[in-house]
Design a protein around this motif. Sequence first.
Motif, mmCIF file in Angstrom:
data_model
loop_
_atom_site.group_PDB
_atom_site.id
_atom_site.type_symbol
_atom_site.label_atom_id
_atom_site.label_comp_id
_atom_site.label_asym_id
_atom_site.label_seq_id
_atom_site.Cartn_x
_atom_site.Cartn_y
_atom_site.Cartn_z
ATOM 1 N N UNK A 67 8.422 -6.137 -20.727
ATOM 2 C CA UNK A 67 7.699 -7.360 -20.364
ATOM 3 C C UNK A 67 7.253 -7.293 -18.910
ATOM 4 N N UNK A 68 8.140 -6.819 -18.026
ATOM 5 C CA UNK A 68 7.788 -6.714 -16.600
ATOM 6 C C UNK A 68 6.691 -5.677 -16.386
ATOM 7 N N UNK A 69 6.721 -4.588 -17.163
ATOM 8 C CA UNK A 69 5.655 -3.584 -17.068
ATOM 9 C C UNK A 69 4.312 -4.230 -17.394
ATOM 10 N N UNK A 70 4.293 -5.031 -18.441
ATOM 11 C CA UNK A 70 3.065 -5.696 -18.871
ATOM 12 C C UNK A 70 2.606 -6.711 -17.837
ATOM 13 N N UNK A 71 3.529 -7.536 -17.335
ATOM 14 C CA UNK A 71 3.187 -8.537 -16.326
ATOM 15 C C UNK A 71 2.701 -7.872 -15.041
ATOM 16 N N UNK A 72 3.370 -6.794 -14.645
ATOM 17 C CA UNK A 72 2.986 -6.086 -13.428
ATOM 18 C C UNK A 72 1.576 -5.531 -13.536
ATOM 19 N N UNK A 73 1.213 -5.047 -14.718
ATOM 20 C CA UNK A 73 -0.136 -4.527 -14.938
ATOM 21 C C UNK A 73 -1.175 -5.630 -14.720
ATOM 22 N N UNK A 74 -0.933 -6.809 -15.286
ATOM 23 C CA UNK A 74 -1.870 -7.924 -15.114
ATOM 24 C C UNK A 74 -2.013 -8.297 -13.640
ATOM 25 N N UNK A 75 -0.888 -8.376 -12.948
ATOM 26 C CA UNK A 75 -0.897 -8.744 -11.533
ATOM 27 C C UNK A 75 -1.641 -7.698 -10.703
ATOM 28 N N UNK A 76 -1.407 -6.430 -10.993
ATOM 29 C CA UNK A 76 -2.058 -5.369 -10.217
ATOM 30 C C UNK A 76 -3.564 -5.328 -10.457
ATOM 31 N N UNK A 77 -3.994 -5.587 -11.700
ATOM 32 C CA UNK A 77 -5.439 -5.654 -11.971
ATOM 33 C C UNK A 77 -6.070 -6.762 -11.139
ATOM 34 N N UNK A 78 -5.435 -7.934 -11.114
ATOM 35 C CA UNK A 78 -5.964 -9.056 -10.341
ATOM 36 C C UNK A 78 -5.990 -8.727 -8.847
ATOM 37 N N UNK A 79 -4.908 -8.139 -8.344
ATOM 38 C CA UNK A 79 -4.826 -7.836 -6.912
ATOM 39 C C UNK A 79 -5.878 -6.810 -6.488
ATOM 40 N N UNK A 80 -6.018 -5.740 -7.265
ATOM 41 C CA UNK A 80 -6.997 -4.709 -6.919
ATOM 42 C C UNK A 80 -8.413 -5.273 -6.983
ATOM 43 N N UNK A 81 -8.685 -6.058 -8.028
ATOM 44 C CA UNK A 81 -10.020 -6.651 -8.173
ATOM 45 C C UNK A 81 -10.324 -7.602 -7.024
ATOM 46 N N UNK A 82 -9.332 -8.393 -6.622
ATOM 47 C CA UNK A 82 -9.520 -9.304 -5.482
ATOM 48 C C UNK A 82 -9.770 -8.519 -4.197
ATOM 49 N N UNK A 83 -8.978 -7.483 -3.990
ATOM 50 C CA UNK A 83 -9.112 -6.677 -2.769
ATOM 51 C C UNK A 83 -10.482 -6.015 -2.691
ATOM 52 N N UNK A 84 -10.939 -5.468 -3.810
ATOM 53 C CA UNK A 84 -12.215 -4.761 -3.818
ATOM 54 C C UNK A 84 -13.418 -5.697 -3.752
ATOM 55 N N UNK A 85 -13.189 -6.963 -4.000
ATOM 56 C CA UNK A 85 -14.308 -7.909 -4.028
ATOM 57 C C UNK A 85 -14.690 -8.440 -2.655
ATOM 58 N N UNK A 86 -13.861 -8.152 -1.643
ATOM 59 C CA UNK A 86 -14.086 -8.757 -0.332
ATOM 60 C C UNK A 86 -13.667 -7.773 0.755
ATOM 61 N N UNK A 87 -14.613 -7.325 1.553
ATOM 62 C CA UNK A 87 -14.326 -6.348 2.602
ATOM 63 C C UNK A 87 -13.331 -6.895 3.612
ATOM 64 N N UNK A 88 -13.440 -8.187 3.920
ATOM 65 C CA UNK A 88 -12.517 -8.793 4.877
ATOM 66 C C UNK A 88 -11.098 -8.770 4.341
ATOM 67 N N UNK A 89 -10.950 -9.010 3.039
ATOM 68 C CA UNK A 89 -9.611 -8.970 2.439
ATOM 69 C C UNK A 89 -9.062 -7.555 2.423
ATOM 70 N N UNK A 90 -9.929 -6.563 2.234
ATOM 71 C CA UNK A 90 -9.478 -5.175 2.291
ATOM 72 C C UNK A 90 -8.882 -4.862 3.664
ATOM 73 N N UNK A 91 -9.563 -5.315 4.699
ATOM 74 C CA UNK A 91 -9.087 -5.055 6.065
ATOM 75 C C UNK A 91 -7.785 -5.803 6.345
ATOM 76 N N UNK A 92 -7.673 -7.023 5.791
ATOM 77 C CA UNK A 92 -6.434 -7.778 5.962
ATOM 78 C C UNK A 92 -5.265 -7.051 5.318
ATOM 79 N N UNK A 93 -5.483 -6.527 4.118
ATOM 80 C CA UNK A 93 -4.425 -5.804 3.418
ATOM 81 C C UNK A 93 -4.011 -4.563 4.196
ATOM 82 N N UNK A 94 -4.998 -3.867 4.772
ATOM 83 C CA UNK A 94 -4.695 -2.681 5.572
ATOM 84 C C UNK A 94 -3.886 -3.046 6.806
ATOM 85 N N UNK A 95 -4.254 -4.151 7.476
ATOM 86 C CA UNK A 95 -3.518 -4.589 8.658
ATOM 87 C C UNK A 95 -2.100 -5.001 8.295
ATOM 88 N N UNK A 96 -1.960 -5.681 7.170
ATOM 89 C CA UNK A 96 -0.631 -6.113 6.725
ATOM 90 C C UNK A 96 0.254 -4.908 6.448
#
Length: 282
Positions: free
Chosen positions: A243-272
């Motif tokens: 179940x956690x494998x499945x949930x983690x997959x959903x979360x990671x898809x959302x996170x990667x898609x969010x990160x790739x959708x906004x250059x400013x967010x990409x830079x924030x993630x890198x700084x973090x």
Amino acid sequence: MSTFVKIKALKPSLSSSEAKLADFTLSSGAKIRSLSSVELARQAGVSQSSVVKFAQKLGYKGFPAFKLAVIDDLNLQAGQPEPAHSHITHADSIDLIAQKLLTHQQGVLSETNKLNDVEQFEAAISAIKSAKRILLCAVGGSFTMAQDFALKLQKLGLPAIAQTDELSAASYIATMGKDDLLIAISDSGQSKSVLRVARQAKNNNCPILCLSRYGVNPLHDMASINLYNVTGEEPVRHASMLTRVSQSYLIDVLFVALTQSNLRWQKRAERANEHMYDIRHS
């Protein structure tokens, strides 16, 4: 969305007649190509009305649409190798346990991907982007997923917090409204404390993004947007590993898609990440 995957996901909640149709479809799906609803009912040992209700429960208007969906799934499976037997036993070596667990996880990831449409992910991403505040609510094993997702969103600079304590979550959600977002994570969709927080969110017109198993459940019904995790046969009872494998997959898809959708967010993630590295190694 894969018909076979939907049937597997719904099996625990099916009636006896529906379970017979589910077993027949999963084990003898190729026969359905040439069967009418009456013939399918006869071979599965159920009434014709049960066939129609079963098709509708899976989201199809009737038997013809269900039959076409089964045929599509069979065509997609053609040429693909059958999954190896992977039940873990007491006699298995550590190496064999590792290999079988990998097979389980790969199957769960594939089924989770098939169970969720692009439109569902896009709706979830849009809701996260537009939310002024984000509360993640979960209990038990799902709370580790909520914490992980909150941390990922924080790396992007998004105002997200995870709460497992119902009183704290209720206090926070009481101030949230239509411009905010509740992300509720519950495999069963029936966790009482999560449901109480979700009801309060709904009363406040706060949108709800739900991550739960496919099928009818109270949390699913309250949510504005639903993503579905897969519940597989766990190698160790109540461990919730798959179940956690499945949930983690959903979360990671959302996170990667969010990160790739906004250059400013990409830079924030890198700084973090750089900041966290400095703290760990200074």
